[in-house]
Design an enzyme around this catalytic site. Structure first.
Site, PDB file in Angstrom:
ATOM      1  N   GLU A 112       0.281  -8.724  -3.226  1.00  0.00           N
ATOM      2  CA  GLU A 112       0.602  -7.231  -3.035  1.00  0.00           C
ATOM      3  C   GLU A 112       0.295  -7.111  -4.227  1.00  0.00           C
ATOM      4  O   GLU A 112       0.611  -7.652  -5.520  1.00  0.00           O
ATOM      5  CB  GLU A 112       1.431  -6.848  -2.574  1.00  0.00           C
ATOM      6  CG  GLU A 112       2.049  -7.256  -0.484  1.00  0.00           C
ATOM      7  CD  GLU A 112       3.039  -6.532  -0.180  1.00  0.00           C
ATOM      8  OE1 GLU A 112       2.944  -6.517   1.131  1.00  0.00           O
ATOM      9  OE2 GLU A 112       3.830  -6.322  -0.558  1.00  0.00           O
ATOM     10  N   HIS A 238       3.012   5.650  -0.544  1.00  0.00           N
ATOM     11  CA  HIS A 238       2.574   4.254  -0.055  1.00  0.00           C
ATOM     12  C   HIS A 238       0.942   4.397   0.106  1.00  0.00           C
ATOM     13  O   HIS A 238       0.444   5.942   0.271  1.00  0.00           O
ATOM     14  CB  HIS A 238       2.670   3.589   1.111  1.00  0.00           C
ATOM     15  CG  HIS A 238       2.414   2.399   1.175  1.00  0.00           C
ATOM     16  ND1 HIS A 238       0.417   1.520   1.599  1.00  0.00           N
ATOM     17  CD2 HIS A 238       2.771   1.131   1.345  1.00  0.00           C
ATOM     18  CE1 HIS A 238       0.740   0.757   1.159  1.00  0.00           C
ATOM     19  NE2 HIS A 238       1.867   0.378   1.576  1.00  0.00           N
ATOM     20  N   ARG A 286       1.312   0.784  -7.033  1.00  0.00           N
ATOM     21  CA  ARG A 286       1.380   1.310  -5.914  1.00  0.00           C
ATOM     22  C   ARG A 286       0.974   2.898  -7.222  1.00  0.00           C
ATOM     23  O   ARG A 286       0.199   4.019  -6.014  1.00  0.00           O
ATOM     24  CB  ARG A 286       2.020   1.301  -5.073  1.00  0.00           C
ATOM     25  CG  ARG A 286       2.617   0.858  -3.742  1.00  0.00           C
ATOM     26  CD  ARG A 286       3.720   1.069  -2.737  1.00  0.00           C
ATOM     27  NE  ARG A 286       3.311  -0.712  -2.226  1.00  0.00           N
ATOM     28  CZ  ARG A 286       4.220  -1.068  -1.840  1.00  0.00           C
ATOM     29  NH1 ARG A 286       5.212  -0.099  -1.360  1.00  0.00           N
ATOM     30  NH2 ARG A 286       3.987  -1.831  -1.023  1.00  0.00           N
ATOM     31  N   HIS A 347       7.183   6.834   1.074  1.00  0.00           N
ATOM     32  CA  HIS A 347       7.079   5.488   2.066  1.00  0.00           C
ATOM     33  C   HIS A 347       8.392   4.801   1.660  1.00  0.00           C
ATOM     34  O   HIS A 347      10.001   4.508   2.703  1.00  0.00           O
ATOM     35  CB  HIS A 347       6.133   4.748   1.108  1.00  0.00           C
ATOM     36  CG  HIS A 347       6.408   3.350   1.520  1.00  0.00           C
ATOM     37  ND1 HIS A 347       5.568   3.325   3.027  1.00  0.00           N
ATOM     38  CD2 HIS A 347       6.596   2.158   1.089  1.00  0.00           C
ATOM     39  CE1 HIS A 347       6.152   1.456   3.178  1.00  0.00           C
ATOM     40  NE2 HIS A 347       6.377   0.900   2.238  1.00  0.00           N
ATOM     41  N   ARG A 382       9.506   0.749  -7.521  1.00  0.00           N
ATOM     42  CA  ARG A 382       9.591  -0.618  -6.425  1.00  0.00           C
ATOM     43  C   ARG A 382       8.185  -1.469  -6.463  1.00  0.00           C
ATOM     44  O   ARG A 382       7.022  -0.694  -5.816  1.00  0.00           O
ATOM     45  CB  ARG A 382      10.276  -0.349  -5.491  1.00  0.00           C
ATOM     46  CG  ARG A 382      10.441  -1.481  -4.631  1.00  0.00           C
ATOM     47  CD  ARG A 382      10.804  -1.096  -3.022  1.00  0.00           C
ATOM     48  NE  ARG A 382      10.484  -0.650  -2.461  1.00  0.00           N
ATOM     49  CZ  ARG A 382       9.000  -1.513  -1.589  1.00  0.00           C
ATOM     50  NH1 ARG A 382       9.490  -2.187  -1.222  1.00  0.00           N
ATOM     51  NH2 ARG A 382       8.488  -0.411  -0.627  1.00  0.00           N
TER      52      ARG A 382
HETATM   53  P1  FAD Z   1      16.412   1.148   7.201  1.00  0.00           P
HETATM   54  O1  FAD Z   1      16.093  -0.360   7.944  1.00  0.00           O
HETATM   55  O2  FAD Z   1      16.236   1.883   7.167  1.00  0.00           O
HETATM   56  O3  FAD Z   1      18.279   0.991   8.374  1.00  0.00           O
HETATM   57  C1  FAD Z   1      18.901   1.991   8.147  1.00  0.00           C
HETATM   58  C2  FAD Z   1      19.723   2.486   9.214  1.00  0.00           C
HETATM   59  O4  FAD Z   1      20.894   2.998   9.159  1.00  0.00           O
HETATM   60  C3  FAD Z   1      19.184   2.704  10.243  1.00  0.00           C
HETATM   61  O5  FAD Z   1      19.979   2.222  11.581  1.00  0.00           O
HETATM   62  C4  FAD Z   1      19.764   4.203  10.777  1.00  0.00           C
HETATM   63  O6  FAD Z   1      19.493   4.673  12.526  1.00  0.00           O
HETATM   64  C5  FAD Z   1      20.793   4.455  10.849  1.00  0.00           C
HETATM   65  N1  FAD Z   1      21.305   5.901  10.186  1.00  0.00           N
HETATM   66  C6  FAD Z   1      20.794   6.155   8.605  1.00  0.00           C
HETATM   67  N2  FAD Z   1      21.625   7.370   9.611  1.00  0.00           N
HETATM   68  C7  FAD Z   1      22.831   7.267  10.020  1.00  0.00           C
HETATM   69  C8  FAD Z   1      23.374   7.746  10.231  1.00  0.00           C
HETATM   70  N3  FAD Z   1      23.688   8.795  10.018  1.00  0.00           N
HETATM   71  N4  FAD Z   1      24.668   7.931  11.313  1.00  0.00           N
HETATM   72  C9  FAD Z   1      23.647   6.612  11.896  1.00  0.00           C
HETATM   73  N5  FAD Z   1      23.075   5.809  11.556  1.00  0.00           N
HETATM   74  C10 FAD Z   1      22.488   6.365  10.303  1.00  0.00           C
HETATM   75  N6  FAD Z   1       9.344  -3.332   2.182  1.00  0.00           N
HETATM   76  C11 FAD Z   1       9.456  -4.480   2.354  1.00  0.00           C
HETATM   77  O7  FAD Z   1      10.393  -5.066   0.397  1.00  0.00           O
HETATM   78  N7  FAD Z   1       8.643  -5.096   2.741  1.00  0.00           N
HETATM   79  C12 FAD Z   1       7.768  -4.548   3.872  1.00  0.00           C
HETATM   80  O8  FAD Z   1       6.574  -5.457   3.892  1.00  0.00           O
HETATM   81  C13 FAD Z   1       7.997  -3.961   3.838  1.00  0.00           C
HETATM   82  N8  FAD Z   1       7.456  -3.253   4.395  1.00  0.00           N
HETATM   83  C14 FAD Z   1       7.682  -1.488   4.778  1.00  0.00           C
HETATM   84  C15 FAD Z   1       6.878  -0.686   6.114  1.00  0.00           C
HETATM   85  C16 FAD Z   1       7.184   0.455   6.104  1.00  0.00           C
HETATM   86  C17 FAD Z   1       6.121   1.600   7.567  1.00  0.00           C
HETATM   87  C18 FAD Z   1       7.852   0.679   5.939  1.00  0.00           C
HETATM   88  C19 FAD Z   1       8.547   1.994   6.572  1.00  0.00           C
HETATM   89  C20 FAD Z   1       8.987   0.323   5.156  1.00  0.00           C
HETATM   90  C21 FAD Z   1       8.685  -0.883   4.667  1.00  0.00           C
HETATM   91  N9  FAD Z   1       9.578  -1.316   3.443  1.00  0.00           N
HETATM   92  C22 FAD Z   1       8.812  -2.917   3.156  1.00  0.00           C
HETATM   93  C23 FAD Z   1      10.504  -0.524   2.948  1.00  0.00           C
HETATM   94  C24 FAD Z   1      11.896  -1.411   3.645  1.00  0.00           C
HETATM   95  O9  FAD Z   1      11.590  -1.698   4.754  1.00  0.00           O
HETATM   96  C25 FAD Z   1      13.049  -0.603   3.921  1.00  0.00           C
HETATM   97  O10 FAD Z   1      13.247  -0.190   2.589  1.00  0.00           O
HETATM   98  C26 FAD Z   1      14.000  -2.000   4.437  1.00  0.00           C
HETATM   99  O11 FAD Z   1      13.576  -2.001   5.280  1.00  0.00           O
HETATM  100  C27 FAD Z   1      15.514  -1.072   3.964  1.00  0.00           C
HETATM  101  O12 FAD Z   1      16.788  -1.544   5.190  1.00  0.00           O
HETATM  102  P2  FAD Z   1      17.781  -0.949   5.259  1.00  0.00           P
HETATM  103  O13 FAD Z   1      18.754  -2.240   5.859  1.00  0.00           O
HETATM  104  O14 FAD Z   1      18.247  -0.026   3.777  1.00  0.00           O
HETATM  105  O15 FAD Z   1      17.482   0.760   5.926  1.00  0.00           O
HETATM  106  C1  SIN Z   2       3.648  -3.145   3.024  1.00  0.00           C
HETATM  107  O1  SIN Z   2       3.048  -3.944   4.373  1.00  0.00           O
HETATM  108  O2  SIN Z   2       2.600  -2.800   2.909  1.00  0.00           O
HETATM  109  C2  SIN Z   2       4.543  -2.289   2.603  1.00  0.00           C
HETATM  110  C3  SIN Z   2       5.477  -3.504   1.726  1.00  0.00           C
HETATM  111  C4  SIN Z   2       6.497  -3.035   0.365  1.00  0.00           C
HETATM  112  O3  SIN Z   2       6.229  -1.502   0.835  1.00  0.00           O
HETATM  113  O4  SIN Z   2       7.039  -3.172   0.429  1.00  0.00           O
END
Ligand code: FAD
Ligand code: SIN
Length: 543
Positions: A112, A238, A286, A347, A382
């Site tokens: 990437e 993104h 990015r 993103h 990032r």
């Molecule tokens: P999240 O996975 O967003 O979880 C947050 C949780 O908190 C959810 O369950 C939500 O419902 C809950 N929540 C929020 N507010 C409240 C509230 N007030 N009360 C109760 N619950 C609440 N990163 C990578 O490293 N590699 C990738 O390939 C990648 N691809 C991505 C693709 C997409 C489409 C997106 C959107 C992001 C991507 N990212 C990627 C970024 C990465 O997915 C996120 O940064 C990461 O998953 C965040 O994890 P987290 O556990 O911090 O939060």
């Molecule tokens: C992607 O698959 O392009 C998302 C990867 C990331 O957000 O780190």
């Protein structure tokens, strides 16, 4: 009602679930999550998790790439720790049942932007879903963990909520959370330690890859409780979200791994324009690719650019990217025969609730991990696929720290805490206000606090956001709670924090591009932007 546990986790993405799994070895855990348990940014992650495990790779190279993408603002200690823990994190996920893609028995390593080596461990193009499933099924075997769905955290419980508290008292300890439950009651959840794992805030922008849960609730709640919030001007766009002009809701992502597999960006004249912007072309970090696309769109007056995959091997492409192929086919785009129309979209939030290397925030008994946290890993931008990694590494650090330093049980505090007071609030029929305010906020942020910024636009945004914020606060005080109202209030707070932070930084660096200050200025601005209450300050990086 009141609930008690040793650990209270808000959020069921990678950070919250992994913390819950580890902490369940020490005590009881309640996980609150505002929708169904799998609904999270994690569930939509495509590309994968970075780990320097290839034969030609090293920790030093991964550290170097992360620091370079972060444009001088990463905390080196946090980066080193994360990078060196990555192989362990991958092994742990495999042990929990995540089936990463393998070629000839070895983990397949994708590429990437910003990475100098192939180091993206992935489960085809649906890595997040595989991780989310594995973590949820591991947790289902842990009787000490309770997951409460459709329970939305409203406010951190601190000294502010003591029956006898003075309204001006600064909070210093978190005792738990008030949460709106599906029955409509606001319950109190008390714990020895509360962990924010609420993810990011992409929904503050009109165009985002983030699902609707990403409304910055954790950042807004921590800010209101008096925690330090850092580096919120660094919002990552993104470069390649699918362009669908009539779509409502989150934009479908075309993973950077597609460019890693050789896809080329072209403008509508067919020109491979990225070579004019950076020698790394489509695989530049990015911020550079998103700015280049933004510039092409603005200078050419066009609505999208094109991702060309027509030269790639069809069988291999369909194997590598089945989700993307299927989602595009639903929209009449057949891959790899067709080109894909793409635009940048909000993103990822590089800033968040400031923590140390153990996930501790500036409020006692309050921890944060995952996208909601600002650990120092990402600096001003990032590096791709470092986010899932950061989530798992720092969730484990927090759990280990709490196992070694268990907070004392709560004493009389729960008795001192006032129940939720909604006297004087009414059900309203003015739902149009909420929908309109959300749209307006998202449009202001997209138009004025987007990829390229200026003082004039930021000032204009701030004036409008402040007016909206005060109207929303007024409405909030008079109205019975609903998830939509809670989120709107949080979005307005986060929009204000992003805009204030952006106005503070008078230079261009990483994801923060100011047309009035086109250069980086290390003499004044090689620092974190910290916002706490009304104060915004520049804090030197750790040495
Ligand atoms: P999240 O996975 O967003 O979880 C947050 C949780 O908190 C959810 O369950 C939500 O419902 C809950 N929540 C929020 N507010 C409240 C509230 N007030 N009360 C109760 N619950 C609440 N990163 C990578 O490293 N590699 C990738 O390939 C990648 N691809 C991505 C693709 C997409 C489409 C997106 C959107 C992001 C991507 N990212 C990627 C970024 C990465 O997915 C996120 O940064 C990461 O998953 C965040 O994890 P987290 O556990 O911090 O939060
Ligand atoms: C992607 O698959 O392009 C998302 C990867 C990331 O957000 O780190």
């Amino acid at each position: 009602m009141d609930f008690y546990s040793d650990y209270l986790v808000i959020g069921s993405g990678i950070a919250g679930l992994y913390f819950a799994l580890k902490a369940s070895e020490q005590g009881s855990v309640i996980v609150l999550t505002k929708k169904q348990r799998a609904e999270s940014n994690t569930n939509y992650a495509q590309g994968g998790i970075s780990a320097a495990i290839g034969a030609d790779d090293s920790f030093e190279l991964h550290i170097e790439d992360t620091l370079r993408a972060g444009a001088g603002l990463c905390h080196r200690d946090a980066v080193e720790l994360m990078v060196r823990t990555a192989p362990h994190a991958i092994a742990e996920l495999e042990r929990l049942g995540v089936e990463f893609t393998r070629t000839n028995g070895r983990l397949d390593l994708g590429r990437e932007g910003g990475h100098s080596r192939n180091r993206i461990v992935h489960a085809q193009d649906a890595t997040g879903r595989a991780i989310e499933r594995a973590l949820l099924s591991a947790l289902a075997q842990r009787p000490s963990v309770t997951i409460c769905e459709h329970a939305i955290a409203v406010e951190l419980i601190t000294e502010h909520h003591f029956r006898t508290s003075s309204p001006h008292r600064t909070s210093s300890t978190c005792f738990g959370i008030y949460a709106l439950t599906p029955s409509g009651s606001v319950d109190r959840y008390f714990a020895r330690a509360t962990v924010l794992a609420t993810g990011g805030c992409g929904q503050v922008y009109a165009h985002t890859t983030n699902p609707t849960i990403a409304t910055g609730d954790g950042i807004a709640m921590a800010y209101r409780a008096g925690a330090a919030i850092g580096n919120m001007e660094f919002i990552q766009f993104h470069p390649t979200a699918l362009y669908e002009p009539d779509r409502q809701g989150p934009a479908f992502l075309i993973s950077e791994a597609v460019r890693g597999a050789g896809a080329i960006l072209r403008n509508s004249s067919g020109e491979r324009f990225m070579l004019r912007y950076d020698e790394r072309a489509e695989l530049a970090p990015r911020d550079i690719v998103a700015r280049a696309i933004d510039n092409e769109l603005k200078t050419r007056g066009e609505r999208c650019v094109w991702l060309d995959v027509r030269h790639l091997d069809g069988v291999r492409f369909r194997n590598q990217f089945p989700t993307i192929v299927e989602e595009c086919a639903k929209r009449g785009i057949h891959l790899p025969e067709d080109m894909i129309p793409v635009v940048p979209a909000a993103h990822y939030c590089c800033g968040g609730v400031v923590t140390d290397l153990n996930g501790k925030t500036t409020i006692e008994r309050l921890f944060a991990c995952g996208e909601v946290a600002c650990t120092g890993v990402h600096g001003a931008n990032r590096l791709a696929s470092n986010s899932l990694l950061e989530g798992i590494v720092f969730a484990e650090r927090a759990a280990t720290y709490l196992a070694l330093h268990p907070p004392p049980p709560l004493g009389k505090e729960p008795e001192l805490v006032a129940p939720w007071d909604d006297s004087g609030t009414q059900n309203t029929e003015e739902w149009v206000l909420i929908a309109h305010d959300r749209d307006e906020l998202q449009a202001i942020m997209w138009d004025y606090v987007g990829i390229v910024r200026s003082e004039l636009r930021l000032q204009r945004a701030l004036r409008r956001i402040e007016l909206l914020r005060s109207e929303i606060e007024d409405f909030y005080c008079r109205t019975k709670l609903s998830p939509a109202l809670i989120e709107l209030r949080n979005l307005a707070t986060v929009a204000w924090i992003i805009t204030r932070s952006a106005l503070h930084r008078k230079e261009s660096r990483g994801l923060h591009t100011m047309s009035d200050y086109p250069q980086s200025d290390d003499t004044q601005w090689r620092c974190d932007t910290i916002i706490c209450g009304e104060q915004v300050e520049c804090r030197p990086l750790p040495s």
